[in-house]
Design a protein around this motif. Structure first.
Motif, PDB file in Angstrom:
ATOM      1  N   VAL A 288       0.840  -1.202   0.000  1.00  0.00           N
ATOM      2  CA  VAL A 288       0.000   0.000   0.000  1.00  0.00           C
ATOM      3  C   VAL A 288       0.871   1.246   0.000  1.00  0.00           C
ATOM      4  O   VAL A 288       0.610   2.217  -0.724  1.00  0.00           O
ATOM      5  CB  VAL A 288      -0.938   0.002   1.228  1.00  0.00           C
ATOM      6  N   ALA A 292       1.288   4.418  -2.757  1.00  0.00           N
ATOM      7  CA  ALA A 292       0.843   5.745  -2.316  1.00  0.00           C
ATOM      8  C   ALA A 292       1.828   6.849  -2.663  1.00  0.00           C
ATOM      9  O   ALA A 292       1.487   8.032  -2.584  1.00  0.00           O
ATOM     10  CB  ALA A 292       0.599   5.730  -0.810  1.00  0.00           C
ATOM     11  N   THR A 298       0.104  10.868   2.901  1.00  0.00           N
ATOM     12  CA  THR A 298      -0.670  10.065   1.957  1.00  0.00           C
ATOM     13  C   THR A 298      -0.523   8.581   2.260  1.00  0.00           C
ATOM     14  O   THR A 298      -1.500   7.821   2.232  1.00  0.00           O
ATOM     15  CB  THR A 298      -0.216  10.355   0.515  1.00  0.00           C
ATOM     16  N   ASP A 301      -2.605   7.712   5.317  1.00  0.00           N
ATOM     17  CA  ASP A 301      -4.037   7.683   5.017  1.00  0.00           C
ATOM     18  C   ASP A 301      -4.409   6.455   4.191  1.00  0.00           C
ATOM     19  O   ASP A 301      -5.452   5.828   4.423  1.00  0.00           O
ATOM     20  CB  ASP A 301      -4.443   8.956   4.269  1.00  0.00           C
ATOM     21  N   LYS A 302      -3.565   6.115   3.231  1.00  0.00           N
ATOM     22  CA  LYS A 302      -3.857   4.956   2.381  1.00  0.00           C
ATOM     23  C   LYS A 302      -3.793   3.648   3.178  1.00  0.00           C
ATOM     24  O   LYS A 302      -4.604   2.734   2.957  1.00  0.00           O
ATOM     25  CB  LYS A 302      -2.873   4.908   1.208  1.00  0.00           C
ATOM     26  N   GLU A 305      -6.916   3.468   5.160  1.00  0.00           N
ATOM     27  CA  GLU A 305      -8.033   3.116   4.280  1.00  0.00           C
ATOM     28  C   GLU A 305      -8.042   1.616   4.000  1.00  0.00           C
ATOM     29  O   GLU A 305      -9.103   0.968   3.998  1.00  0.00           O
ATOM     30  CB  GLU A 305      -7.931   3.892   2.964  1.00  0.00           C
TER      31      GLU A 305
END
Length: 323
Positions: A288, A292, A298, A301-302, A305
């Motif tokens: 991930v 990103a 970022t 956050d990814k 998520e």
């Protein structure tokens, strides 16, 4: 031997194996009595804690005259001379005994608990809703949870956290009894200075704060949405400290089972949250992160998520027992 604290500790054996017992320690040992040797007992206030700890270890009764002497030491302020490190050492050892509630009860009986742990003393006599707490009294609930933690062999940080988890209920205004709205926040606020006063070690302090603040959420685990489950895992730092999260769940289990009639029930919510942690931790965070880009925000956050998506998938098929 005259300088020893208790008669059961004032027994000696010579090189021929002959016992010297000038203060009747053998008789007290047989009768299960903790009795001070002499007035010199008052010279060291830590002896109050030692006697309470021995009561927890052996289940012995404290002699009336010794209990009276301990009360006098408390009333005269001698208990205030306790060095924090020595107080913590005795409390910690007492919490690790087979029935730690006996230590707390002994300290209450002589008035020492109100001086050493006034936040815990305030719990006694404070009611809770009988529907959820058949034992009603907040102090009794704490003792039941503590003994359950001992019965399960939980580590010191867990037992210490159980002792402190409901401190906020002792500050609930009487007009709000038996409800204790937002007691978790008040508990966490009280835990910080208490740990500082006792100079509790880092592992005990940090777990006690987490348990005080979040111990109610696991009891509602089946009702929590994936977003709330992820927030709980993040707030308790479960993804980075899974071993501490396990201790958190142990403390919550003791909270659940530390109620009259609940001693032998299973706290399925803990297994549910373990499964939630496994789902959130099971993503490929490295993959991930590579997708990103280079921005740390970022990436964070990814990753979150992806964890949430994993929890949503898990939540859709998770079994939720009725108990």
């Amino acid at each position: 031997l005259a300088r020893r604290d208790l008669t059961v500790n004032a027994i000696a054996k010579d090189s021929d194996g002959q016992l010297t017992d000038p203060y009747g320690g053998l008789a007290d040992l047989k009768a299960g009595i903790l009795r001070h040797v002499s007035p010199a007992f008052v010279e060291d206030p830590v002896r109050i804690l030692r006697v309470a700890r021995f009561a927890a270890r052996f289940g012995f009764r404290i002699a009336d005259e010794t209990l009276a002497l301990m009360r006098n030491m408390v009333e005269n302020g001698e208990i205030n001379a306790l060095v924090p490190e020595r107080a913590w050492q005795e409390l910690a050892r007492g919490l690790m005994e087979q029935t730690p509630s006996r230590m707390l009860l002994a300290l209450r009986e002589c008035g020492a608990l109100a001086r050493i742990l006034p936040e815990v003393e305030r719990l006694f006599g404070v009611p809770q809703p009988q529907r959820w707490h058949p034992e009603i009294d907040c102090g009794i609930h704490t003792l039941l949870g503590l003994d359950y933690a001992a019965m399960q062999g939980y580590a010191l940080p867990v037992r210490f956290s159980v002792l402190l988890h409901d401190l906020g209920k002792g500050t609930t205004p009487k007009e709000e009894w038996p409800r204790h709205i937002a007691h978790e926040l008040r508990s966490a606020t009280l835990v910080k200075p208490l740990c500082g006063r006792l100079r509790a070690p880092k592992d005990c302090r940090e777990l006690a704060l987490v348990v005080a603040r979040f111990h109610c959420l696991p009891h509602r685990a089946y009702e929590l949405r994936p977003e709330t489950l992820l927030k709980l895992l993040l707030d308790t730092d479960a993804l980075r400290q899974p071993q501490r999260f396990e201790q958190f769940l142990q403390a919550c289990t003791a909270d659940y089972c530390g109620r009259t009639g609940y001693e032998n029930r299973l706290f399925h919510h803990a297994d549910y949250l373990r499964a939630a942690l496994n789902a959130a931790a099971g993503i490929d965070a490295g993959a991930v992160a590579r997708q990103a880009g280079d921005n740390p925000l970022t990436i964070r956050d990814k990753v979150q998520e992806a964890r949430l998506e994993a929890l949503i998938r898990w939540h859709a098929g998770a079994l939720r027992p009725n108990s």
